[in-house]
Scaffold this motif. Structure first.
Motif, PDB file in Angstrom:
ATOM      1  N   UNK B 188       0.844  -1.190   0.000  1.00  0.00           N
ATOM      2  CA  UNK B 188       0.000   0.000   0.000  1.00  0.00           C
ATOM      3  C   UNK B 188       0.883   1.244   0.000  1.00  0.00           C
ATOM      4  N   UNK B 189       0.850   1.995  -1.075  1.00  0.00           N
ATOM      5  CA  UNK B 189       1.665   3.211  -1.081  1.00  0.00           C
ATOM      6  C   UNK B 189       0.956   4.332  -0.319  1.00  0.00           C
ATOM      7  N   UNK B 190       1.711   5.209   0.287  1.00  0.00           N
ATOM      8  CA  UNK B 190       1.134   6.455   0.780  1.00  0.00           C
ATOM      9  C   UNK B 190       0.898   7.327  -0.446  1.00  0.00           C
ATOM     10  N   UNK B 216       5.702   3.107   1.586  1.00  0.00           N
ATOM     11  CA  UNK B 216       4.775   2.008   1.331  1.00  0.00           C
ATOM     12  C   UNK B 216       4.574   1.263   2.646  1.00  0.00           C
TER      13      UNK B 216
END
Lengths: 367, 367
Positions: B188-190, B216
């Motif tokens: 999950x990327x910021x 991430x």
């Protein structure tokens, strides 16, 4: 330009090989003569289902393959007699053992990114050096990560010039079916420079001493992710870079907030789209992560589907090496149309087919 | 220099709070007056086991705490009457609700990195700005990642000057006991700039517009890992940087090949060492990942144990805010000795206690 279809064989029907076989079989100007392997389990059922002629790579394994119900049409030698080029997708180290046989039958040879550059003394990635490969005999198509890097960096280099690249890679533990891989709850750093920076230099020698790569591996299986800092030699706006990537084949850029907020959502979307095996041969850039600072640096995060990214590049390598298409962009368009991954513009003159700008690192040099 | 022990209370006995309580209780110049919470499960047994006076933060919860067998010595108000400083380790958003009460009893206040900088309009991390906090009333100790970044970057800035920082963070899904967290098989990327770059600027304002962070999150639980590119203003050798970090408190650097080749081996080693909870308040740099290029860039990968990294900084913040110790290095030495994490040299004048070099970003400024 070849008039009849090019005859191609695939050796090694694994994660890459089975995809390369499908991609070759889909091309209008290519004929998949067959696939060669030594396996006799369900994986081979897929080849049978698709009516790909099955060859046995090593005679010792033929009885087992026949016993499992597979019609073996011949041995590797037999396949080599019928083809102009072989795409070897066997595990690292095996292609070198096959080379004497390929030489004996005088077939051109493509190996995968798991092999060393020194094996073929040449490496290929369409966006970086299509033109250096016209007519050559052997090459290596670089790995998934380096394929993605080549697309991302060569596009920037050609358009804006690139003076410095840093890439921080986060690699998946193993492909989804590789249940024997790890880590399962840890982060494993590559202890030293990861191979990706030096690997990109084999494609874009102008980046020598201008790129550094660090890498970690973690416990997920869906994709690799890159976080990059690229120092540009000019100052585009973010909108301009987004537009550039939007019109570039094999690169997708979209806001994560559209529902593609992580790699799992990306997979789900591609499953729903009906993509075979939910493959994503395109690099996917999370648009919100892209920004440019006042010092000419571009930052972003993108997703790399390791199983499928280098497949179209394998097809392109065939066309370059067999001199079937002298225009890289036309080749890309043909490959992608047949693979149903068409996106972006195929009308430009990117990827080294235009004269290099003075400040550009994009290569148009032939070796 | 305070002559009697400073009286301190900890509110919120969770992942950070329980560690802060232990750290405070271990200091020769501090007294842990008690801990306050609303829980009544096994977590509180640890406080009871250690004879920490237990206060109830909200009267409604007192009957349940008593029913579970815990002796509640008073309410939050009662604790506040006895202390000079409160360390609030409650979940994000809760400290703001407690502030009126802290103000009523005129106790100095420390909150954690989960709160916004704007809540206290001040942020603390020993290596970056100990001296700006002498005597102040409220502050926020920055998060685990920013604490690690502060140690790493301020050390380089003080010694060599730093003109540009890029950090690519790979965050764990959740702390080991947070079974409700994810992702479980994704990255999950910021979506945007991660908070870490701007957060470091709250400590080292000289880095404004010179730092960028991407992040991430993945599926592991053991630690965060940072991959960094730091552009230096002078050209040390790798040996010199390694030596610098070796003599720096709270930073460990060692080759992974010694058997510390990933975060899981690091945990195993600290378990075997007998560290409480296998905590690793030190940043750990994998020595092989460090390299310098001809353009003044330093690269490396290091491990950040998110549960324990900011604990010693909480102790230091107490000493600075209560003006118990005017020398940052002496404070660090005292904190670490009591916490049994002593390493490196405590005799230097690093961390802003020396006059800043002209080219240096290290702050010695008082606000």
């Amino acid at each position: 330009m070849a008039k009849s279809k090019a005859n191609i064989g695939v050796v090694g029907y694994g994660i890459i090989g089975k995809r390369v076989a499908d991609a070759i079989a889909s091309q209008p100007d290519m004929r998949l003569v067959g696939i060669a392997d030594i396996i006799s389990d369900v994986r081979l059922r897929i080849a049978k289902e698709r009516n790909y002629p099955i060859y046995c790579s090593l005679p010792d394994f033929e009885p087992k393959m026949r016993a499992a119900g597979f019609e073996v049409v011949g041995f590797l030698d037999d396949m080599l007699k019928e083809i102009e080029i072989v795409i070897d997708c066997t595990p690292s180290g095996v292609p070198a053992q096959n080379f004497p046989l390929y030489d004996k039958y005088n077939v051109k040879t493509i190996v995968q990114g798991g092999e060393k550059h020194s094996l073929t003394e040449r490496s290929f990635s369409t966006f970086g050096n299509y033109y250096t490969h016209l007519g050559v005999k052997k090459t290596r198509v670089v790995s998934c990560n380096t394929t993605a890097l080549t697309r991302i960096i060569s596009t920037l280099a050609h358009e804006y010039g690139v003076s410095d690249v840093f890439v921080a890679l986060a690699r998946r533990a193993g492909d989804p079916a590789r249940t024997n891989r790890g880590p399962i709850n840890a982060i494993t750093p590559v202890l030293g420079v990861s191979h990706h920076g030096p690997d990109l230099v084999t494609i874009m020698p102008q980046l020598d001493d201008r790129i550094h790569s660090l890498a970690i591996a973690g416990s997920w299986t869906l994709s690799h992710v890159h976080m990059v800092k690229v120092t540009l030699e000019s100052s585009p706006s973010k909108d301009e870079v987004v537009s550039l990537y939007k019109k570039t084949p094999r690169i997708l850029i979209e806001p994560g907030k559209h529902g593609l907020f992580d790699s799992a959502q990306l997979v789900e979307y591609f499953r729903d789209l009906g993509r075979p095996r939910y493959d994503r041969p395109e690099v996917f850039i999370w648009e919100e992560t892209m920004s440019l600072d006042s010092r000419g640096n571009l930052y972003m995060i993108y997703d790399v589907h390791m199983e499928s990214i280098p497949i179209p590049e394998n097809v392109d390598a065939v066309r370059s090496m067999l001199e079937m298409e002298s225009d890289a962009m036309k080749c890309v368009e043909m490959t992608d149309k047949a693979m149903k991954i068409q996106n972006g513009s195929y009308s430009g003159t990117l990827y080294g087919s235009a004269p290099p700008k003075e400040r550009s690192l994009a290569s148009t040099e032939h070796e």
